[in-house]
Design an enzyme around this catalytic site. Structure first.
Site, PDB file in Angstrom:
ATOM      1  N   ASN A 116      13.560  -0.002  22.266  1.00 43.13           N
ATOM      2  CA  ASN A 116      12.505   0.135  23.275  1.00 43.13           C
ATOM      3  C   ASN A 116      13.087   0.022  24.672  1.00 43.13           C
ATOM      4  O   ASN A 116      14.077  -0.675  24.906  1.00 43.13           O
ATOM      5  CB  ASN A 116      11.402  -0.914  23.040  1.00 43.13           C
ATOM      6  N   PHE A 120       8.509  -4.070  30.680  1.00 46.44           N
ATOM      7  CA  PHE A 120       7.502  -5.052  31.097  1.00 46.44           C
ATOM      8  C   PHE A 120       6.196  -4.380  31.532  1.00 46.44           C
ATOM      9  O   PHE A 120       5.611  -4.737  32.571  1.00 46.44           O
ATOM     10  CB  PHE A 120       8.021  -5.936  32.242  1.00 46.44           C
ATOM     11  N   SER A 185      15.825  -9.263  29.436  1.00 53.17           N
ATOM     12  CA  SER A 185      15.474  -7.917  28.999  1.00 53.17           C
ATOM     13  C   SER A 185      16.453  -6.916  29.605  1.00 53.17           C
ATOM     14  O   SER A 185      16.764  -6.978  30.793  1.00 53.17           O
ATOM     15  CB  SER A 185      14.052  -7.551  29.438  1.00 53.17           C
ATOM     16  N   ASN A 187      15.761  -3.871  30.106  1.00 58.63           N
ATOM     17  CA  ASN A 187      14.973  -2.737  30.584  1.00 58.63           C
ATOM     18  C   ASN A 187      14.410  -2.887  31.980  1.00 58.63           C
ATOM     19  O   ASN A 187      13.658  -2.035  32.444  1.00 58.63           O
ATOM     20  CB  ASN A 187      13.835  -2.460  29.587  1.00 58.63           C
ATOM     21  N   THR A 188      14.759  -3.978  32.659  1.00 58.27           N
ATOM     22  CA  THR A 188      14.420  -4.163  34.072  1.00 58.27           C
ATOM     23  C   THR A 188      15.730  -4.283  34.832  1.00 58.27           C
ATOM     24  O   THR A 188      16.493  -5.221  34.603  1.00 58.27           O
ATOM     25  CB  THR A 188      13.559  -5.425  34.286  1.00 58.27           C
ATOM     26  N   LYS A 221      14.652 -17.398  27.682  1.00 55.39           N
ATOM     27  CA  LYS A 221      14.988 -16.385  26.672  1.00 55.39           C
ATOM     28  C   LYS A 221      16.242 -15.651  27.103  1.00 55.39           C
ATOM     29  O   LYS A 221      16.294 -15.093  28.201  1.00 55.39           O
ATOM     30  CB  LYS A 221      13.840 -15.402  26.470  1.00 55.39           C
ATOM     31  N   ASN A 250      17.018 -12.019  22.917  1.00 55.15           N
ATOM     32  CA  ASN A 250      16.334 -10.784  23.268  1.00 55.15           C
ATOM     33  C   ASN A 250      16.981  -9.616  22.519  1.00 55.15           C
ATOM     34  O   ASN A 250      17.815  -9.814  21.637  1.00 55.15           O
ATOM     35  CB  ASN A 250      16.411 -10.574  24.785  1.00 55.15           C
TER      36      ASN A 250
END
Length: 337
Positions: A116, A120, A185, A187-188, A221, A250
Site C-alpha cells: 500500500n 495517511f 510509514s 508513504n509520507t 511505531k 510498520n
C-alpha cells in the site's frame, strides 16, 4: 464457521480491487456497529477470553487490530464484537487529507501480502474526535481498549512536525487508552527521519509534556528497515523519554521477496514481512524491557507464537485478517497459553 470467510466472503471481496473491497468491508462493519442484532451475530466469532495487563491496561486478549484498517474509527463496536482484544484506529493526522493518488493498494498473489501507498488518508483529528465524542455519548463505546495512532500531516514541514502531532494528541487524548506515534510509514515523504535521535527526542519530550496532567501510555511505531545502530539509538531515546511501548513494526520498503510482475511502490505487509519484523522484536526484547506490540506477518497461529516467543507481549493483525478473516482471531486465540 471459521472458514466461511475464506470460502465465501473473501472470493467476493477479492473480485473487487483492494481499496474498494476494503471500503466495502468498513462500510458493512460501520453499519453493523449501529445494530444490536448484528453485533450479537458478530460475537459468534469471538476467541476465548485470555486477559492480559500491559502498560497498565487490561486487555481481554492480546490480539489487536492494527492501525490502518479503521483509519477514522467508524466501526469500533463491531471490532470489539468480533473479539479483538484491543483496537487501534488511525493513522490520524492534524489535517484532513485525501492520501496519495489511486490506485494505491495492491494484493500480492500467492504470498498473503499487500502493498500500500495510501499516505495517511483520513478525515483529520478534529472530525475523528467529534465522532468518538458522539459514540461515547450514545453509550456505544467498546469494552476493548482503544489505541489511537497519530501521524504527521503531509503538508506540514518536518521541522514543524512536533506541533502537528501535538494538535492531534490534544484532540484525541480524551478518547484513547493509549496513543501511538507513527514515525515510520514509508508513504509520507520524510516521515521516517523522525526516527533519528535529533528529531525524535524533542518530539517525545513535547508530547510527554502534553501528556503529563492526565497521563496515558505513549507508544512509538517503528520501521522494520532500521539498521542495528539506528534501532539501538531509537531504543535509547524511547527509554530516556519513558515511552510505554514500541509497536514493531510498520510495513517494509524491502520488496526483494516479490516478483517484479507483482511489485508496486509502497509499504509491503503480510507474510513476506514476518522474518524482518520478528527480528526487530527479538532485538528490542534482548536490549530493553519496554513492552512490545508485534505487528507484521502474523497470518496464523505459528507466526503469532513466533512473535510472542521473540519477546512481544501483544499482537496486532491487519493483512492476515484480510486474507483469513475472523477465523484467524480464533485460531490464534486457541493457540495462546
Amino acid at each position: 464457521m471459521s472458514d466461511a470467510y475464506e470460502r465465501f466472503v473473501r472470493p467476493l471481496l477479492f473480485a473487487l480491487d483492494p481499496e474498494p473491497a476494503h471500503d466495502l468491508a468498513i462500510a458493512l462493519l460501520r453499519a453493523a456497529s449501529r445494530s444490536d442484532l448484528a453485533l450479537r451475530l458478530l460475537k459468534a466469532f469471538q476467541p476465548a477470553r485470555k486477559a492480559k495487563t500491559v502498560f497498565g491496561i487490561n486487555f481481554p486478549n492480546p490480539i489487536g487490530l492494527a492501525a490502518g484498517f479503521d483509519k477514522n474509527g467508524v466501526a469500533l463496536p463491531a471490532w470489539a464484537a468480533l473479539g479483538f482484544g484491543f483496537i487501534e484506529i488511525g493513522t490520524i493526522t492534524a489535517q484532513r487529507q485525501p492520501g496519495n493518488p489511486k490506485p494505491r493498494m495492491f494484493r500480492v498473489p500467492g504470498q498473503t501480502a499487500l502493498v500500500n501507498r495510501l499516505g495517511f488518508n483520513n478525515q483529520g483529528a478534529d472530525a475523528v474526535a467529534e465522532r468518538l465524542r458522539k459514540l461515547r455519548a450514545r453509550g456505544n463505546w467498546p469494552v476493548a481498549p482503544v489505541g489511537i495512532n497519530i501521524g504527521k500531516s503531509r503538508a506540514t514541514p518536518i521541522e514543524d512536525a512536533t506541533q502537528d502531532y501535538l494538535h492531534s494528541f490534544r484532540n484525541l487524548h480524551p478518547f484513547a487508552d493509549y496513543i501511538a506515534l507513527n514515525i515510520s510509514s514509508p508513504n509520507t515523504p520524510g516521515l521516517r527521519s523522525l526516527q533519528d535521535r535529533q528529531l525524535l527526542a524533542p518530539l517525545l519530550w513535547a508530547v510527554q509534556q502534553a501528556n503529563a496532567q492526565a497521563r496515558k501510555p505513549l507508544l512509538v511505531k517503528i520501521s522494520p528497515d532500521l539498521s542495528s545502530r539506528q534501532l539501538e539509538e531509537l531504543i535509547t531515546v524511547c527509554e530516556e523519554h519513558e515511552i510505554a511501548g514500541i509497536i514493531a513494526t510498520n510495513t517494509t520498503i524491502d520488496h526483494s521477496s516479490i516478483t517484479p510482475a507483482h511489485d508496486h511502490e509502497g509499504g509491503l505487509s503480510g507474510a513476506p514481512l514476518r522474518q524482518k519484523s520478528t527480528a526487530i522484536v527479538r532485538a528490542i526484547a534482548a536490549r530493553s524491557t519496554i513492552p512490545l506490540i508485534a505487528s507484521g506477518g502474523i497470518i496464523d497461529a505459528v507466526s503469532a507464537r513466533e512473535k510472542l516467543e521473540a519477546g512481544a507481549q501483544l499482537l496486532q493483525i491487519y493483512t492476515g485478517y484480510v486474507y483469513r478473516g475472523p477465523g484467524l482471531l480464533r485460531e490464534i486465540g486457541e493457540a495462546l497459553p
